[in-house]
Motif scaffolding. Structure first.
Motif: not given
Length: 257
Positions: A37, A39, A42-43, A65, A67, A130, A132
């Protein structure tokens, strides 16, 4: 013979029950925990919790998803609530980043799942977690596992702003549209985040449908009114709508004798 049958039924029931218990407490497989996945996008967000909802339709579920910048939090108990009780949240693609950036996969973390929660323990409460999971159909509900600022992005071309088709809870949020995606932001969340959203192009279609139905209904009413009026005129021409004299008890009106 009956006794043997009873014993056989009990044995089958016991095996089924044990199989069910095994499935219930078997937890999440390493393959699911380590599933690939992305991430990184998003981070880069500024919120303590950043959630992105993707895909989905009326017949298929979306996925999300999430985080979490843990901020002195070493354990999260993940669950969803229904009318009767809490149930464990099924997650996959779990990742954890230490404050120095070192990454761990889900199978390397301490993760236990019971019937009511999925408990995730991390080595350092100041890292980033993180994972999902399933987001439902045109809806999203997730408890606030930790307090702080939240940012939620819903799928492309979807909106929450129409009060008939969309809703957002809790209140006190800001909304913006970025690249045809609606983004909702809260400065602090301490209760369940609950969204209901719709495809933006469905609103003109709905308005067109309502307008068409209203026009057809209006034409039908007008036609019915004209027919009633025409029938009344025909009855008057035939003398069938002559009013009775309430003051006379001597029989029918002269015109009808």
């Amino acid at each position: 013979m009956n006794r043997r049958l009873v014993f056989a039924v009990l044995a089958v029931g016991l095996l089924v029950g044990l199989a069910g218990c095994t499935a219930l407490f078997s937890g999440i497989s390493d393959e699911e925990l380590d599933r690939e996945q992305e991430y990184d996008d998003l981070r880069e967000g500024d919120a303590d919790v950043t959630i992105d909802i993707e895909g989905g339709s009326l017949i298929s579920n979306s996925e999300f998803r999430a985080v979490y910048d843990l901020n002195d939090t070493e354990e999260l108990s993940l669950y969803r609530s229904n009318i009767y009780s809490d149930r464990a949240l099924d997650i996959h693609s779990v990742r954890y980043w230490h404050p120095n950036g070192t990454e761990m996969t889900g199978s390397e973390l301490d993760i236990e799942q019971s019937d009511t929660s999925t408990d995730v323990r991390v080595p350092d409460g100041n890292g980033t977690l993180a994972f999902s999971g399933d987001a439902g159909r045109k809806t999203f509900t997730l408890p606030a596992y930790m307090h702080g600022s939240y940012e939620v992005t819903i799928p492309d071309s979807h909106r929450t702003s129409n009060f008939l088709f969309g809703s957002v809870s809790p209140s006190g949020y800001d909304r913006e549209i970025v690249d045809d995606q609606e983004r909702l932001m809260w400065e602090d969340v301490d209760s369940t985040v609950s969204l209901r959203y719709y495809l933006a192009r469905d609103i003109p279609l709905f308005i067109g449908l309502v307008t068409t139905v209203a026009l057809i209904g209006g034409v039908g009413i007008a036609y019915y009114y004209r027919q009633v009026k025409r029938l009344r005129e025909q009855r008057e021409e035939l003398g069938l709508d002559v009013e009775l004299d309430d003051d006379s008890d001597d029989g029918p009106p002269p015109g009808m004798r």
